[in-house]
Write a protein that holds these residues in place. Structure first.
Motif, PDB file in Angstrom:
ATOM      1  N   THR A 169       0.005 -21.692   7.279  1.00  0.00           N
ATOM      2  CA  THR A 169      -0.330 -20.752   5.870  1.00  0.00           C
ATOM      3  C   THR A 169      -1.629 -19.794   5.478  1.00  0.00           C
ATOM      4  OG1 THR A 169       1.125 -22.692   5.073  1.00  0.00           O
ATOM      5  CG2 THR A 169       0.382 -20.434   3.372  1.00  0.00           C
ATOM      6  N   ASN A 170      -0.294 -18.192   5.080  1.00  0.00           N
ATOM      7  CA  ASN A 170      -1.688 -17.367   4.618  1.00  0.00           C
ATOM      8  C   ASN A 170      -2.829 -16.910   6.374  1.00  0.00           C
ATOM      9  OD1 ASN A 170      -2.903 -15.414   2.637  1.00  0.00           O
ATOM     10  ND2 ASN A 170      -4.541 -16.699   2.484  1.00  0.00           N
ATOM     11  N   THR A 171      -1.920 -16.615   6.889  1.00  0.00           N
ATOM     12  CA  THR A 171      -3.237 -16.477   8.656  1.00  0.00           C
ATOM     13  C   THR A 171      -2.853 -15.194   8.957  1.00  0.00           C
ATOM     14  OG1 THR A 171      -1.538 -17.630   9.774  1.00  0.00           O
ATOM     15  CG2 THR A 171      -3.298 -19.077   9.294  1.00  0.00           C
ATOM     16  N   PHE A 172      -1.902 -14.522   8.603  1.00  0.00           N
ATOM     17  CA  PHE A 172      -2.023 -13.309   9.151  1.00  0.00           C
ATOM     18  C   PHE A 172      -3.042 -12.747   8.619  1.00  0.00           C
ATOM     19  CE2 PHE A 172      -0.787  -8.440   8.425  1.00  0.00           C
ATOM     20  CZ  PHE A 172      -0.082  -8.360   9.243  1.00  0.00           C
ATOM     21  N   GLY A 173      -4.074 -12.252   7.388  1.00  0.00           N
ATOM     22  CA  GLY A 173      -5.183 -11.734   7.306  1.00  0.00           C
ATOM     23  C   GLY A 173      -6.259 -12.316   8.388  1.00  0.00           C
ATOM     24  N   LEU A 174      -5.970 -13.059   8.542  1.00  0.00           N
ATOM     25  CA  LEU A 174      -7.372 -13.912   9.634  1.00  0.00           C
ATOM     26  C   LEU A 174      -7.308 -12.906  11.319  1.00  0.00           C
ATOM     27  CD1 LEU A 174      -6.954 -17.262   8.837  1.00  0.00           C
ATOM     28  CD2 LEU A 174      -8.960 -15.855   8.240  1.00  0.00           C
ATOM     29  N   ARG A 175      -5.924 -12.647  11.419  1.00  0.00           N
ATOM     30  CA  ARG A 175      -5.880 -11.554  13.014  1.00  0.00           C
ATOM     31  C   ARG A 175      -5.920 -10.657  12.346  1.00  0.00           C
ATOM     32  NH1 ARG A 175      -2.026 -16.493  12.619  1.00  0.00           N
ATOM     33  NH2 ARG A 175      -3.329 -18.411  13.942  1.00  0.00           N
ATOM     34  N   HIS A 176      -5.195  -9.794  11.578  1.00  0.00           N
ATOM     35  CA  HIS A 176      -4.731  -8.388  11.537  1.00  0.00           C
ATOM     36  C   HIS A 176      -5.556  -7.515  10.184  1.00  0.00           C
ATOM     37  CE1 HIS A 176      -1.860  -8.665  14.657  1.00  0.00           C
ATOM     38  NE2 HIS A 176      -1.895  -9.814  13.538  1.00  0.00           N
ATOM     39  N   GLU A 177      -5.972  -6.017  10.228  1.00  0.00           N
ATOM     40  CA  GLU A 177      -6.222  -5.967   9.100  1.00  0.00           C
ATOM     41  C   GLU A 177      -5.323  -5.084   8.689  1.00  0.00           C
ATOM     42  OE1 GLU A 177      -9.197  -3.118  10.077  1.00  0.00           O
ATOM     43  OE2 GLU A 177     -11.206  -4.501  10.521  1.00  0.00           O
ATOM     44  N   GLN A 178      -5.583  -5.090   6.824  1.00  0.00           N
ATOM     45  CA  GLN A 178      -4.777  -4.085   6.715  1.00  0.00           C
ATOM     46  C   GLN A 178      -4.229  -2.526   7.442  1.00  0.00           C
ATOM     47  OE1 GLN A 178      -3.150  -5.667   5.053  1.00  0.00           O
ATOM     48  NE2 GLN A 178      -2.082  -3.856   2.547  1.00  0.00           N
ATOM     49  N   PRO A 179      -3.562  -2.721   8.000  1.00  0.00           N
ATOM     50  CA  PRO A 179      -2.723  -0.691   8.369  1.00  0.00           C
ATOM     51  C   PRO A 179      -3.015  -0.179   7.337  1.00  0.00           C
ATOM     52  CG  PRO A 179      -0.628  -2.392   8.990  1.00  0.00           C
ATOM     53  CD  PRO A 179      -1.537  -3.064   7.362  1.00  0.00           C
ATOM     54  N   GLY A 180      -4.311   1.214   7.800  1.00  0.00           N
ATOM     55  CA  GLY A 180      -4.913   1.904   7.166  1.00  0.00           C
ATOM     56  C   GLY A 180      -6.008   2.052   6.714  1.00  0.00           C
ATOM     57  N   THR A 181      -6.157   0.519   6.287  1.00  0.00           N
ATOM     58  CA  THR A 181      -7.034   0.554   5.486  1.00  0.00           C
ATOM     59  C   THR A 181      -8.162  -0.692   6.186  1.00  0.00           C
ATOM     60  OG1 THR A 181      -5.506   0.392   3.730  1.00  0.00           O
ATOM     61  CG2 THR A 181      -7.787  -0.233   3.560  1.00  0.00           C
ATOM     62  N   PRO A 182      -9.049  -0.202   7.267  1.00  0.00           N
ATOM     63  CA  PRO A 182     -10.095  -0.846   8.126  1.00  0.00           C
ATOM     64  C   PRO A 182     -10.594  -2.040   7.056  1.00  0.00           C
ATOM     65  CG  PRO A 182     -10.164   1.496   8.715  1.00  0.00           C
ATOM     66  CD  PRO A 182      -9.182   0.788   7.332  1.00  0.00           C
ATOM     67  N   GLY A 183     -11.515  -2.503   6.979  1.00  0.00           N
ATOM     68  CA  GLY A 183     -12.150  -4.027   7.234  1.00  0.00           C
ATOM     69  C   GLY A 183     -11.510  -5.372   5.510  1.00  0.00           C
ATOM     70  N   ILE A 184      -9.807  -4.016   5.711  1.00  0.00           N
ATOM     71  CA  ILE A 184      -9.141  -5.273   4.272  1.00  0.00           C
ATOM     72  C   ILE A 184      -8.220  -6.052   5.652  1.00  0.00           C
ATOM     73  CG2 ILE A 184      -8.151  -4.892   2.710  1.00  0.00           C
ATOM     74  CD1 ILE A 184     -10.646  -4.024   1.632  1.00  0.00           C
ATOM     75  N   SER A 185      -8.570  -7.383   5.341  1.00  0.00           N
ATOM     76  CA  SER A 185      -7.657  -8.515   5.277  1.00  0.00           C
ATOM     77  C   SER A 185      -6.100  -8.160   5.165  1.00  0.00           C
ATOM     78  CB  SER A 185      -7.960  -9.937   4.958  1.00  0.00           C
ATOM     79  OG  SER A 185      -9.533 -10.122   5.130  1.00  0.00           O
ATOM     80  N   GLY A 186      -5.313  -7.805   6.268  1.00  0.00           N
ATOM     81  CA  GLY A 186      -3.796  -7.951   6.630  1.00  0.00           C
ATOM     82  C   GLY A 186      -3.607  -9.070   5.592  1.00  0.00           C
ATOM     83  N   HIS A 187      -2.341  -8.624   5.260  1.00  0.00           N
ATOM     84  CA  HIS A 187      -1.306  -8.832   4.260  1.00  0.00           C
ATOM     85  C   HIS A 187       0.202  -8.346   4.279  1.00  0.00           C
ATOM     86  CE1 HIS A 187      -2.128  -6.106   0.638  1.00  0.00           C
ATOM     87  NE2 HIS A 187      -0.850  -6.056   0.429  1.00  0.00           N
ATOM     88  N   ILE A 188       1.008 -10.095   4.127  1.00  0.00           N
ATOM     89  CA  ILE A 188       2.494 -10.263   4.589  1.00  0.00           C
ATOM     90  C   ILE A 188       2.689  -9.744   3.444  1.00  0.00           C
ATOM     91  CG2 ILE A 188       5.167 -10.057   5.420  1.00  0.00           C
ATOM     92  CD1 ILE A 188       3.149 -11.824   7.453  1.00  0.00           C
ATOM     93  N   ILE A 189       4.113  -8.806   2.630  1.00  0.00           N
ATOM     94  CA  ILE A 189       4.193  -8.643   1.417  1.00  0.00           C
ATOM     95  C   ILE A 189       5.549  -9.458   1.008  1.00  0.00           C
ATOM     96  CG2 ILE A 189       2.724  -6.842   0.378  1.00  0.00           C
ATOM     97  CD1 ILE A 189       4.266  -4.956   0.033  1.00  0.00           C
TER      98      ILE A 189
END
Length: 476
Positions: free
Chosen positions: A360-380
């Motif tokens: 659960t909630n592990t996408f941000g541990l493996r990917h940054e937000q597309p187009g926003t370096p340094g921000i943990s990614g999330h799937i909405i």
């Protein structure tokens, strides 16, 4: 374990004081669902108002001996049982696959709170009825205040921007009021609108107020997804009503007339906007008060380590993302952003992880937000999020949850439930609010026992007793 229908209509004998406290807490839960913007950091976690208030309600029910029985009966209803299985599976896959249990804990705890909220709201029929009434009376004010905030913010170029965020993708102030952001503001609006405009016996003045206010509120949110979701929900409701009910055609047409009025005003409103050349301010220069770090992300994936992010997902500083056609651009708009997120998520969806998830909630541990370096990614996107977190098993449990909800809805309310679920699934596919309190309040509201007017309609139609087995709501 078999759920006995005999347990479904328990009538706990409560004192006036206990009843009053319980209904006040239930009302507070509904109000807190509108306050997603407000939270506080506690031991590294962002704790929201809409998480704390349901815990208070659940604690009150478990402590009070008469309410405890109603709570435990509601826990045995098929819908909470299926959702409990979904939560348990998320715990299992997180323990096995998550690189950081602390990071995942924020969402796991939220899922458990949602379960407690759902059961608490289902424990008393009068409480669910109160939630429905509070939701209905909120529709027109929520829309009109949002539109007023939108107008003021854009006319003053952000000098007065209460209840709004500057949208860097569209270069316009958008309304969110007390919701976490504009998409959630619009989602709350359309879901309560659907439940209100499809209500049996809705009056002309209430219909007129909703038909005028809701399109203005949607314009203020600048959220096309909400418009599509509302129209889809209304359409499904109309089709289900016209072709599934056994009443006379005139009665069926009268039943769907308020929904038709709302669709007409939506078309007229957006037709006027198109004729005027859109809703963006004529002055396209950015106001000095606008800041790309002024708002927070709408999704709960950064609960552990919150970071500022633009209001909408694409990078507003990237010139390539400025050539867009709103929500339907597959290259640089929000749809393009979602496709890129799905592509990144697919990198871990294979083998055992495809079936059992990545935690659960592990996408941000493996990917940054597309187009926003340094921000943990999330799937909405809810289906992609659940597939990534819990795999095919988790997604199957999610589907089973929605199917169970629809099956357990009283027969006379199925057209309303069909429209609401269709609208919800479209919205959640593009902007998920699955974790937020509004989801579980809505489920409790559509599952509640039929009111007197609905039971009378059932008898008049020759279908006998409208009650169905499996209801667990008690009455105070």
């Amino acid at each position: 374990m078999t759920f006995s229908p005999a347990l479904a209509y328990a009538r706990p004998s409560l004192s006036a004081r206990t009843r009053l406290i319980t209904l006040i807490l239930i009302g507070a839960v509904v109000v807190s669902s509108f306050l997603g913007r407000y939270d506080a950091e506690i031991v590294g976690f962002r704790v929201r108002v809409e998480q704390v208030v349901p815990l208070a309600l659940a604690a009150w029910m478990l402590v009070h001996p008469m309410l405890r029985g109603a709570f435990l009966r509601a826990l045995r209803h098929p819908v909470p049982l299926v959702y409990a299985a979904f939560v348990a599976w998320n715990v299992v896959t997180t323990l096995v696959f998550s690189p950081s249990l602390t990071w995942s804990a924020s969402i796991l705890i939220w899922l458990v709170i949602d379960l407690l909220l759902l059961v608490s709201m289902m424990a008393l029929a009068e409480g669910a009825d109160l939630a429905a009434r509070l939701g209905r009376i909120s529709v027109a004010p929520w829309a009109l205040v949002g539109f007023a905030a939108y107008v003021v913010a854009n006319v003053t170029r952000g000098q007065i921007a209460l209840g709004t965020d500057f949208d860097w993708l569209y270069e316009v102030y958008v309304s969110r009021l007390t919701a976490i952001e504009a998409n959630i503001y619009a989602s709350i609006l359309i879901f309560w609108t659907l439940l209100t405009i499809t209500r049996r016996g809705i009056g002309r003045w209430e219909t007129a107020a909703i038909a005028i206010a809701v399109p203005l509120g949607l314009v203020a949110s600048q959220t096309r997804t909400a418009v599509f979701s509302l129209v889809l929900g209304l359409g499904v409701f109309v089709l289900f009503t016209v072709f599934s009910l056994r009443s006379a055609w005139r009665e069926r047409l009268t039943r769907v007339l308020p929904a038709g009025v709302l669709v007409v005003t939506l078309v007229v409103t957006y037709g006027i906007i198109a004729a005027l050349g859109g809703t963006e301010p004529a002055d396209r220069t950015l106001p000095p008060s606008a800041s790309p770090t002024a708002s927070v992300s709408a999704t709960p994936v950064d609960e552990v380590t919150p970071s500022p992010a633009p209001t909408r997902e694409p990078d507003p500083t990237n010139p390539e993302q400025q050539n867009k056609i709103g929500d339907v651009d597959f290259q640089g708009g929000t749809i393009g952003f979602r496709l890129e997120v799905a592509r990144l998520a697919a990198q871990e969806m294979h083998g055992v992880n495809l079936w059992f998830g990545n935690g659960t909630n592990t996408f941000g541990l493996r990917h940054e937000q597309p187009g926003t370096p340094g921000i943990s990614g999330h799937i909405i996107m809810l289906p992609v999020q659940v597939l990534y977190d819990g795999g095919v098993v988790g997604l199957g449990l999610l589907v089973a949850l929605f199917v169970t909800v629809f099956v357990c809805v009283p027969r006379e309310r199925k057209p309303v439930a069909a429209g609401l679920l269709a609208s919800y699934l479209l919205s959640a596919t593009l902007t998920s609010m699955f974790w937020f309190a509004i989801t579980w309040i809505l489920i409790a509201v559509i599952l509640r026992p039929l009111g007197d007017d609905e039971r009378n309609d059932s008898r008049d139609s020759g279908r006998g007793d409208a009650r169905e087995p499996g209801r667990v709501f008690g009455r105070v």
